[in-house]
Design a protein around this motif. Structure first.
Motif, short mmCIF file in Angstrom:
data_model
loop_
_atom_site.label_atom_id
_atom_site.label_comp_id
_atom_site.label_asym_id
_atom_site.label_seq_id
_atom_site.Cartn_x
_atom_site.Cartn_y
_atom_site.Cartn_z
N ILE A 41 0.75 -1.23 -0.01
CA ILE A 41 0.08 -0.07 -0.10
C ILE A 41 0.83 1.24 -0.06
CG2 ILE A 41 -1.73 1.25 1.27
CD1 ILE A 41 -2.65 -1.51 2.35
N LEU A 42 1.87 1.36 0.84
CA LEU A 42 2.60 2.57 0.86
C LEU A 42 3.82 2.24 -0.07
CD1 LEU A 42 2.63 2.96 4.86
CD2 LEU A 42 1.71 4.47 3.07
N THR A 43 4.25 3.19 -0.84
CA THR A 43 5.08 3.14 -1.58
C THR A 43 6.56 3.90 -1.64
OG1 THR A 43 4.26 4.88 -3.07
CG2 THR A 43 3.68 2.91 -3.59
N GLN B 263 3.42 15.00 7.50
CA GLN B 263 4.00 14.17 6.55
C GLN B 263 2.82 13.95 5.48
OE1 GLN B 263 5.63 11.49 9.41
NE2 GLN B 263 7.43 11.66 8.45
N THR B 264 3.44 13.63 4.40
CA THR B 264 2.59 13.11 3.29
C THR B 264 3.40 11.96 2.47
OG1 THR B 264 3.32 14.71 1.47
CG2 THR B 264 1.50 15.37 2.64
N PHE B 265 2.70 10.88 2.10
CA PHE B 265 3.20 9.62 1.51
C PHE B 265 2.35 9.33 0.14
CE2 PHE B 265 4.28 9.44 5.92
CZ PHE B 265 5.53 9.50 5.91
N PRO B 266 2.85 8.74 -1.01
CA PRO B 266 1.92 8.21 -1.94
C PRO B 266 1.47 6.91 -1.36
CG PRO B 266 4.26 8.04 -2.46
CD PRO B 266 4.10 9.00 -1.15
N ALA C 297 -2.61 -2.05 5.95
CA ALA C 297 -2.00 -0.80 5.90
C ALA C 297 -1.21 -0.54 7.47
CB ALA C 297 -3.23 0.40 5.93
N TYR C 298 -2.31 -1.20 8.56
CA TYR C 298 -1.44 -1.02 9.72
C TYR C 298 -0.26 -1.85 10.18
CZ TYR C 298 -5.00 1.36 12.52
OH TYR C 298 -5.95 2.38 12.87
N ALA C 299 -0.28 -2.89 9.23
CA ALA C 299 1.10 -3.79 9.47
C ALA C 299 2.26 -3.10 8.76
CB ALA C 299 0.75 -5.26 8.64
N GLU C 300 1.78 -2.09 7.49
CA GLU C 300 2.97 -1.58 6.85
C GLU C 300 3.25 -0.35 7.63
OE1 GLU C 300 2.63 -0.67 2.87
OE2 GLU C 300 1.47 -2.45 2.18
N LEU C 301 2.48 0.39 8.32
CA LEU C 301 2.86 1.46 9.25
C LEU C 301 3.74 1.04 10.44
CD1 LEU C 301 -0.60 3.53 9.58
CD2 LEU C 301 1.56 4.06 8.52
N PHE D 94 -1.78 21.73 2.30
CA PHE D 94 -1.58 20.56 1.32
C PHE D 94 -2.85 20.65 0.31
CE2 PHE D 94 0.56 20.01 5.30
CZ PHE D 94 1.72 19.54 5.06
N ASP D 95 -2.38 20.60 -1.04
CA ASP D 95 -3.31 20.20 -1.90
C ASP D 95 -3.12 18.89 -2.43
OD1 ASP D 95 -4.73 22.46 -2.28
OD2 ASP D 95 -3.05 23.40 -3.30
N LEU D 96 -4.00 17.80 -1.95
CA LEU D 96 -3.57 16.21 -2.05
C LEU D 96 -4.12 15.79 -3.44
CD1 LEU D 96 -5.08 15.27 1.34
CD2 LEU D 96 -2.80 16.04 0.80
N PRO D 97 -3.02 15.16 -4.26
CA PRO D 97 -3.49 14.38 -5.18
C PRO D 97 -4.05 13.21 -5.17
CG PRO D 97 -1.11 14.38 -4.94
CD PRO D 97 -1.67 15.16 -3.94
N ASP D 98 -4.52 12.28 -5.94
CA ASP D 98 -5.07 11.19 -5.76
C ASP D 98 -3.91 10.41 -5.05
OD1 ASP D 98 -7.39 12.03 -7.15
OD2 ASP D 98 -7.29 10.67 -8.76
N ASP D 99 -4.72 9.53 -4.24
CA ASP D 99 -3.81 8.44 -3.56
C ASP D 99 -2.53 9.23 -2.74
OD1 ASP D 99 -5.20 5.99 -4.11
OD2 ASP D 99 -4.26 5.79 -6.06
N THR D 100 -3.00 9.94 -1.85
CA THR D 100 -2.02 10.49 -0.94
C THR D 100 -2.49 10.44 0.43
OG1 THR D 100 -1.38 12.17 -2.68
CG2 THR D 100 -0.71 12.65 -0.40
N LEU D 101 -1.40 9.94 1.34
CA LEU D 101 -1.49 9.74 2.72
C LEU D 101 -1.18 10.99 3.44
CD1 LEU D 101 -2.15 8.49 5.66
CD2 LEU D 101 0.13 7.41 5.27
#
Length: 311
Positions: free
Chosen positions: A3-5, A20-23, A107-111, A197-204
């Motif tokens: 999920i997190l790249t 913070q922001t992440f794709p 998602a929780y496992a990756e975090l 923050f202006d969020l693009p698609d698929d942004t955390l």
């Protein structure tokens, strides 16, 4: 599916302390399309679906007001969200629906793998937000550790400092006591200190616990909000709960910023014990319904005589 790249060592060190922001790749799951969301709305427990519109309270601009969605299908609600001024929260969908639960677990496992931080499993929740181009989320503060996983649409997020000037102790106490639904008094002058923050698609986007924030849509949006309890958030909420009772019942003037770690821990234990005993019940606000969905109106809403939510 990963999920997190992206996650660097520097980002790992800053997690929870900085904004913070992440794709991410939630959109690739196919579970956030219009059709998938309509089907979810049709099968999800109705008491866990919040439909809201915005009001113009001078102290709480754009505060959410509950709407009765009775009679609307999932597809109709998605279409109304595209053209009206409503905000839909499919609460706990990510942790209760069999189709979505594996995504939240991943998602929780990756975090945890990327940050080393563990969320308390029994307090993990994930809701899906479907919101109109005109929708706004008012200036507020979440009592949980919150992460906004934006999936699609144009969304602008304002995040503010956690200092007393932007989040007075008494305001946060009101949230943990249930007097307010996370709303905090807002002034436009606060924006000079916000990170935007202006969020693009698929942004955390994630921020330190208790950071006040608000959201302004710039198009139809779909997002996922993940909430959890950590050791630090549990201590703060318990201590602030205790402080709130002291302030309201004994006219005390406790301060979070001026207290030490031992005092905070003692207050946290006391606060959690008092919560279990129901000490906060006298402070819980009622949720009034003031509108119903009405596709026949330009606003997609019709006013109704106010009544306490019963669904």
């Amino acid at each position: 599916m990963t999920i997190l790249t992206r996650w660097s060592d520097e980002e790992r060190a800053q997690y929870g302390a900085e904004i913070q922001t992440f794709p991410h790749r939630l959109g690739a799951s196919g579970l956030f399309t219009d059709d998938a969301l309509a089907a979810l709305l049709d099968r999800h427990p109705k008491h866990l679906i919040d439909v809201c519109t915005m009001t113009d309270d001078p102290d709480f601009p754009d505060r959410h007001c509950t709407v009765d969605p009775a009679g609307a299908t999932g597809a109709e609600m998605v279409e109304i969200a595209k053209s009206g001024a409503i905000w839909i929260n499919i609460r706990e969908a990510m942790n209760t629906d069999p189709a979505y639960r594996p995504l939240m677990d991943a998602a929780y496992a990756e975090l945890k793998a990327n940050t080393g931080q563990t969320a308390r499993k029994r307090n993990r929740r994930g809701g899906i937000l479907i919101s109109s181009p005109a929708a706004k989320v008012p200036y507020h503060c979440d009592p949980t550790q919150t992460l906004l996983w934006h999936v699609r649409g144009r969304k602008r997020v304002f995040v503010y400092p956690t200092t007393e000037a932007f989040l007075p102790d008494e305001a946060y106490e009101a949230i943990v006591l249930g007097e307010r639904d996370q709303d905090v008094p807002y002034r436009s002058s606060y924006d000079a200190s916000a990170q935007i923050f202006d969020l693009p698609d698929d942004t955390l986007v994630c921020w330190p616990h208790t950071s006040p924030h608000r959201v302004v849509n710039q198009g139809f949006c779909v997002s996922m909000v993940m909430e959890c309890t950590t050791h630090d958030s549990a201590v703060r909420n318990g201590a602030m709960y205790f402080n709130g009772l002291l302030r309201r019942h004994f006219k005390a003037q406790p301060q979070w910023s001026g207290s030490g770690s031992f005092e905070r821990l003692l207050k946290a234990y006391a606060g959690h014990a008092l919560r279990k005993l129901g000490a906060h019940r006298a402070h819980i606000r009622e949720d009034y319904v003031r509108f119903r969905l009405d596709p026949g109106q330009p606003s997609m809403l019709s006013p109704v005589p106010a009544y306490i939510r019963n669904f």
